[in-house]
Design a protein around this motif. Sequence first.
Motif, short mmCIF file in Angstrom:
data_model
loop_
_atom_site.label_atom_id
_atom_site.label_comp_id
_atom_site.label_asym_id
_atom_site.label_seq_id
_atom_site.Cartn_x
_atom_site.Cartn_y
_atom_site.Cartn_z
N ALA A 97 0.73 -1.19 -0.10
CA ALA A 97 0.04 0.07 -0.03
C ALA A 97 0.86 1.12 -0.18
O ALA A 97 1.90 1.37 0.42
CB ALA A 97 -0.99 -0.03 1.17
N SER A 98 0.17 2.26 -0.63
CA SER A 98 0.78 3.59 -0.60
C SER A 98 -0.27 4.82 -0.49
O SER A 98 -1.24 4.50 -0.90
CB SER A 98 1.81 3.99 -1.57
N GLN A 99 0.13 5.77 -0.12
CA GLN A 99 -1.05 6.85 -0.14
C GLN A 99 0.07 8.20 -0.72
O GLN A 99 1.12 8.31 -0.38
CB GLN A 99 -1.25 7.45 1.33
N THR A 100 -0.80 8.96 -1.60
CA THR A 100 -0.27 10.03 -2.22
C THR A 100 -1.32 11.22 -2.10
O THR A 100 -2.59 10.75 -2.34
CB THR A 100 -0.31 9.67 -3.76
N GLN A 101 -0.70 12.14 -1.84
CA GLN A 101 -1.68 13.39 -1.27
C GLN A 101 -1.74 14.51 -2.56
O GLN A 101 -0.58 14.76 -2.94
CB GLN A 101 -1.78 13.92 -0.12
N PHE A 102 -2.87 14.65 -3.13
CA PHE A 102 -2.84 15.78 -4.17
C PHE A 102 -3.65 16.98 -3.72
O PHE A 102 -4.74 17.15 -2.99
CB PHE A 102 -3.60 15.40 -5.33
N ALA A 103 -3.21 18.17 -3.89
CA ALA A 103 -3.94 19.48 -3.19
C ALA A 103 -4.91 20.08 -4.29
O ALA A 103 -4.97 19.47 -5.38
CB ALA A 103 -2.68 20.53 -3.47
#
Length: 103
Positions: A97-103
């Motif tokens: 798993a991974s989490q990527t945050q987009f503004a």
Amino acid sequence: IDVTNSGVTYMTANQTANRTVNFSNVNSSLAIGQSVTTFLLLQGSTAYYLNAYQVDGSTVTPKWSGGSAPTAGNASGIDSYSFTIIKTADATFTVLASQTQFA
């Protein structure tokens, strides 16, 4: 999330709480060695995150990119969670798993 319906699920309503994600129909849909992936959450001004994980109703502990699970979401943005669920035996899975945050 029923993995037989789509490869990517996009939750378009602002989240109101931390969530458990349950991927269903995984064991019956995959052969050993196959995998499935990805989940997107839209965030409002208060950010939440996925904090519990299940495959076919059973709790799993993902192996997180960078070594640790996220502890927050991304306010007023989109959080992209990528789950690669690998079937290693009948009803047995390795979850990356991974989490990527987009503004």
